[in-house]
Motif scaffolding. Structure first.
Motif, PDB file in Angstrom:
ATOM      1  N   ARG A 125     -15.053 -11.319  -7.440  1.00 56.06           N
ATOM      2  CA  ARG A 125     -14.820 -10.084  -7.785  1.00 56.06           C
ATOM      3  C   ARG A 125     -13.501  -9.667  -8.392  1.00 56.06           C
ATOM      4  N   LEU A 126     -13.334  -8.668  -8.751  1.00 55.89           N
ATOM      5  CA  LEU A 126     -11.891  -8.175  -8.949  1.00 55.89           C
ATOM      6  C   LEU A 126     -11.526  -7.241  -7.613  1.00 55.89           C
ATOM      7  N   ARG A 127     -10.198  -7.533  -7.142  1.00 55.56           N
ATOM      8  CA  ARG A 127      -9.971  -6.807  -6.063  1.00 55.56           C
ATOM      9  C   ARG A 127      -8.851  -5.909  -6.582  1.00 55.56           C
ATOM     10  N   ILE A 128      -9.358  -4.718  -6.642  1.00 58.35           N
ATOM     11  CA  ILE A 128      -8.386  -3.708  -6.979  1.00 58.35           C
ATOM     12  C   ILE A 128      -7.613  -2.866  -5.833  1.00 58.35           C
ATOM     13  N   THR A 129      -6.516  -2.933  -5.943  1.00 60.82           N
ATOM     14  CA  THR A 129      -5.775  -2.100  -4.638  1.00 60.82           C
ATOM     15  C   THR A 129      -4.742  -1.299  -5.281  1.00 60.82           C
ATOM     16  N   PHE A 130      -4.753  -0.382  -4.373  1.00 62.68           N
ATOM     17  CA  PHE A 130      -3.988   0.838  -4.717  1.00 62.68           C
ATOM     18  C   PHE A 130      -2.599   0.915  -3.781  1.00 62.68           C
ATOM     19  N   SER A 131      -1.680   1.737  -4.451  1.00 64.78           N
ATOM     20  CA  SER A 131      -0.209   1.921  -3.812  1.00 64.78           C
ATOM     21  C   SER A 131      -0.022   3.413  -3.731  1.00 64.78           C
ATOM     22  N   ALA A 132       0.828   3.878  -2.858  1.00 65.74           N
ATOM     23  CA  ALA A 132       0.903   5.231  -3.103  1.00 65.74           C
ATOM     24  C   ALA A 132       2.266   5.657  -4.358  1.00 65.74           C
ATOM     25  N   SER A 133       2.372   4.495  -4.652  1.00 65.02           N
ATOM     26  CA  SER A 133       3.359   4.525  -6.088  1.00 65.02           C
ATOM     27  C   SER A 133       2.635   4.746  -7.032  1.00 65.02           C
ATOM     28  N   TYR A 164       0.705  -1.268  -0.172  1.00 67.45           N
ATOM     29  CA  TYR A 164       0.039   0.096  -0.028  1.00 67.45           C
ATOM     30  C   TYR A 164       0.867   1.135  -0.152  1.00 67.45           C
ATOM     31  N   LEU A 165       1.834   1.132   0.839  1.00 72.00           N
ATOM     32  CA  LEU A 165       2.688   2.552   0.815  1.00 72.00           C
ATOM     33  C   LEU A 165       3.829   2.626  -0.229  1.00 72.00           C
ATOM     34  N   GLY A 166       4.089   1.592  -1.014  1.00 71.25           N
ATOM     35  CA  GLY A 166       5.120   1.345  -1.889  1.00 71.25           C
ATOM     36  C   GLY A 166       6.417   1.212  -1.469  1.00 71.25           C
ATOM     37  N   LEU A 167       6.447   0.417  -0.206  1.00 70.26           N
ATOM     38  CA  LEU A 167       7.754   0.242   0.421  1.00 70.26           C
ATOM     39  C   LEU A 167       8.549  -1.027  -0.037  1.00 70.26           C
ATOM     40  N   ALA A 168       7.795  -1.828  -0.572  1.00 67.34           N
ATOM     41  CA  ALA A 168       8.215  -3.446  -0.915  1.00 67.34           C
ATOM     42  C   ALA A 168       9.605  -3.201  -1.543  1.00 67.34           C
ATOM     43  N   ALA A 169       9.763  -1.811  -2.621  1.00 66.68           N
ATOM     44  CA  ALA A 169      10.768  -2.150  -3.533  1.00 66.68           C
ATOM     45  C   ALA A 169      11.547  -0.601  -3.244  1.00 66.68           C
ATOM     46  N   ASP A 170      11.233  -0.074  -1.908  1.00 60.70           N
ATOM     47  CA  ASP A 170      12.032   1.259  -1.790  1.00 60.70           C
ATOM     48  C   ASP A 170      13.617   0.923  -1.541  1.00 60.70           C
ATOM     49  N   ALA A 171      14.230   2.009  -1.977  1.00 61.98           N
ATOM     50  CA  ALA A 171      15.739   1.761  -2.122  1.00 61.98           C
ATOM     51  C   ALA A 171      16.319   1.763  -0.622  1.00 61.98           C
ATOM     52  N   ARG A 172      15.720   2.579   0.347  1.00 66.94           N
ATOM     53  CA  ARG A 172      16.381   2.676   1.422  1.00 66.94           C
ATOM     54  C   ARG A 172      15.946   1.325   2.582  1.00 66.94           C
ATOM     55  N   VAL A 173      14.718   0.679   2.258  1.00 66.75           N
ATOM     56  CA  VAL A 173      14.537  -0.309   2.916  1.00 66.75           C
ATOM     57  C   VAL A 173      15.436  -1.698   2.573  1.00 66.75           C
ATOM     58  N   ALA A 174      15.718  -1.642   0.948  1.00 64.71           N
ATOM     59  CA  ALA A 174      16.408  -2.688   0.545  1.00 64.71           C
ATOM     60  C   ALA A 174      17.923  -2.577   0.937  1.00 64.71           C
ATOM     61  N   GLU A 175      18.136  -1.179   1.121  1.00 65.77           N
ATOM     62  CA  GLU A 175      19.729  -1.131   1.603  1.00 65.77           C
ATOM     63  C   GLU A 175      19.803  -1.404   3.195  1.00 65.77           C
ATOM     64  N   ALA A 176      18.733  -1.122   3.841  1.00 70.39           N
ATOM     65  CA  ALA A 176      18.909  -1.702   5.237  1.00 70.39           C
ATOM     66  C   ALA A 176      18.872  -3.279   5.268  1.00 70.39           C
ATOM     67  N   PHE A 177      18.071  -3.724   4.470  1.00 69.20           N
ATOM     68  CA  PHE A 177      18.061  -5.411   4.336  1.00 69.20           C
ATOM     69  C   PHE A 177      19.568  -5.817   3.983  1.00 69.20           C
ATOM     70  N   ARG A 178      20.210  -5.202   3.049  1.00 69.24           N
ATOM     71  CA  ARG A 178      21.648  -5.427   2.531  1.00 69.24           C
ATOM     72  C   ARG A 178      22.431  -5.569   3.846  1.00 69.24           C
ATOM     73  N   LYS A 179      22.521  -4.523   4.418  1.00 74.25           N
ATOM     74  CA  LYS A 179      23.408  -4.114   5.723  1.00 74.25           C
ATOM     75  C   LYS A 179      22.936  -5.282   7.009  1.00 74.25           C
ATOM     76  N   GLY A 180      21.706  -5.586   6.785  1.00 75.58           N
ATOM     77  CA  GLY A 180      21.392  -6.639   7.718  1.00 75.58           C
ATOM     78  C   GLY A 180      21.947  -7.922   7.383  1.00 75.58           C
ATOM     79  N   ILE A 181      22.006  -8.211   6.254  1.00 74.23           N
ATOM     80  CA  ILE A 181      22.775  -9.521   5.773  1.00 74.23           C
ATOM     81  C   ILE A 181      23.920  -9.484   6.072  1.00 74.23           C
ATOM     82  N   ASP A 182      24.583  -8.475   5.800  1.00 75.29           N
ATOM     83  CA  ASP A 182      26.079  -8.283   6.067  1.00 75.29           C
ATOM     84  C   ASP A 182      26.434  -8.337   7.676  1.00 75.29           C
ATOM     85  N   ARG A 183      25.567  -7.915   8.353  1.00 72.82           N
ATOM     86  CA  ARG A 183      25.863  -7.971   9.849  1.00 72.82           C
ATOM     87  C   ARG A 183      25.428  -9.293  10.413  1.00 72.82           C
ATOM     88  N   TRP A 184      24.095  -9.823   9.996  1.00 72.39           N
ATOM     89  CA  TRP A 184      23.697 -10.883  10.671  1.00 72.39           C
ATOM     90  C   TRP A 184      23.628 -12.225   9.903  1.00 72.39           C
TER      91      TRP A 184
END
Length: 382
Positions: free
Chosen positions: A356-364, A46-66
């Motif tokens: 039905r068709l389930r139409i969903t919106f994203s902030a993106s 819904y908020l367009g965060l699944a591919a957000d670059a900042r979240v992805a970078e935090a994920f990458r740093k998390g893998i490096d750390r953990w």
């Protein structure tokens, strides 16, 4: 041994057969699915965060750390500092004493109901509650009483029949209809009947409320009125997993007794790190919620001009009722031919006759994306 092939063939004949689509791009409005470029209106991002670059970078740093995996259940060696920090931040975000992470919303719902209730107790649920709440009640061994969707009088009648420990479980936002439960009225019923109120806010958190705190913020409800809150992290948060928030005694009870917590490997710590980032963005960037409201208002105006009657929903979930499964599949196919991806939702996910068709919106989504959807809808046979 039972021959399963006739069941599969019957599902095809009833237009109920399902298959997974293969996504070949990040989760965003413009995707590639099964090799075809599509404009997607079918995600819970819904908020367009699944591919957000900042979240992805935090994920990458998390893998490096953990590393890439947690390696064990939380109560063995799988509970990292990242998990602990996320739980503390989720508790603060929701205004609760404590929060507890789970690998999925399904497992979180199973945990709460099976840990708090058993034989001789009663679970009361809305007919359109998520399947995980229904399954949790059945697995608990408690008596399950259900009431007509949104019917407060029916809910009160079912509460009057309840015995033993009592818990009323309800979706804050109903996942296939997009409407909101009347939580203030249900909270009052539960207060009168000395009943737990559990809110599954998978589709409300991040979306509703000025600060994104979900259905409870929308209705201005406190912790005493809604003692059990479940939220998922794979929708507005853009990552994966779920949590339960509540009193210290509730969380400690789940740690000691919830089988889906005790016997499940913890989420990777890198996911926790990514979620900590998305939680911060969710709180700081209120424009994302404003954008969703704008899109929904524009969609309602456009759909009305095309002659479509929409069920009442002010959330990013906008159902377009086809009726039969065959018609829903036809509509979905016609949209796909125009490059627009919207999933046909059929029984048992929704009641018979309400496919039905389930139409969903994203902030993106952009205004141009919305116009493409409306232009494709104009060609649907009614």
């Amino acid at each position: 041994m039972k021959d399963l092939r006739p069941l599969l063939e019957q599902a095809r004949q009833d237009h109920l057969y399902r298959r997974p689509r293969v996504l070949e791009s990040p989760q965003q409005p413009e995707v590639v699915v099964d090799g075809q470029a599509m404009l997607s209106f079918t995600s819970n991002d819904y908020l367009g965060l699944a591919a957000d670059a900042r979240v992805a970078e935090a994920f990458r740093k998390g893998i490096d750390r953990w590393g890439s995996g947690s390696g064990a259940a939380h109560l063995v060696t799988g509970h990292s500092r990242a998990h602990q920090q996320l739980e503390e931040e989720l508790a603060a975000f929701t205004g609760r004493e404590r929060a507890l992470l789970f690998s999925s919303g399904y497992m979180a719902n199973l945990a709460v109901i099976t840990a708090l209730l058993g034989r001789g107790d009663t679970v009361i649920e809305d007919r359109l509650d998520h399947a995980s709440l229904v399954d949790a009640a059945r697995l608990s061994g408690a008596r399950l009483l259900r009431f007509v969707h949104g019917d407060l009088d029916a809910a009160e009648r079912q509460l009057s029949k309840a015995s033993g420990e009592k818990l009323l479980a309800v979706d804050g936002v109903f996942s296939m209809d997009g409407d909101l439960a009347d939580l203030p009225a249900l909270a009052e019923l539960c207060r009168q009947q000395d009943t737990w109120l559990m809110v599954d806010d998978a589709h409300g958190l991040g979306v509703l409320g000025a600060s994104g705190r979900g259905s409870l913020e929308h209705w201005d409800l406190g912790n005493e009125q809604t003692p059990v809150l479940m939220g998922t992290l794979g929708k507005a948060f853009g990552t994966a997993g779920a949590f339960v928030a509540g009193s210290g005694a509730l969380i400690e009870t789940l740690i000691q007794q919830a089988r889906t917590y005790i016997f499940t490997t913890a989420l990777p710590a890198a996911v926790a790190e990514a979620t900590r980032c998305s939680l911060q963005i969710l709180q700081e960037e209120s424009w994302r919620r404003t954008r969703l409201q704008e899109l929904v208002a524009q969609f309602w105006e456009g759909a009305a001009s095309l002659g479509f009657e929409l069920p009442p929903s002010s959330t990013p979930i906008q159902p377009l009722i086809a009726g039969s499964s065959e018609k829903a599949l036809e509509w979905s196919g016609l949209l796909a031919e125009q490059g627009v991806l919207v999933t046909a939702i059929r029984p048992p996910t929704v009641p018979p006759g309400s496919a039905r068709l389930r139409i969903t919106f994203s902030a993106s989504h952009t205004d141009a994306h919305l116009q493409c959807l409306l232009s494709a809808m104009e060609r649907l046979p009614r």
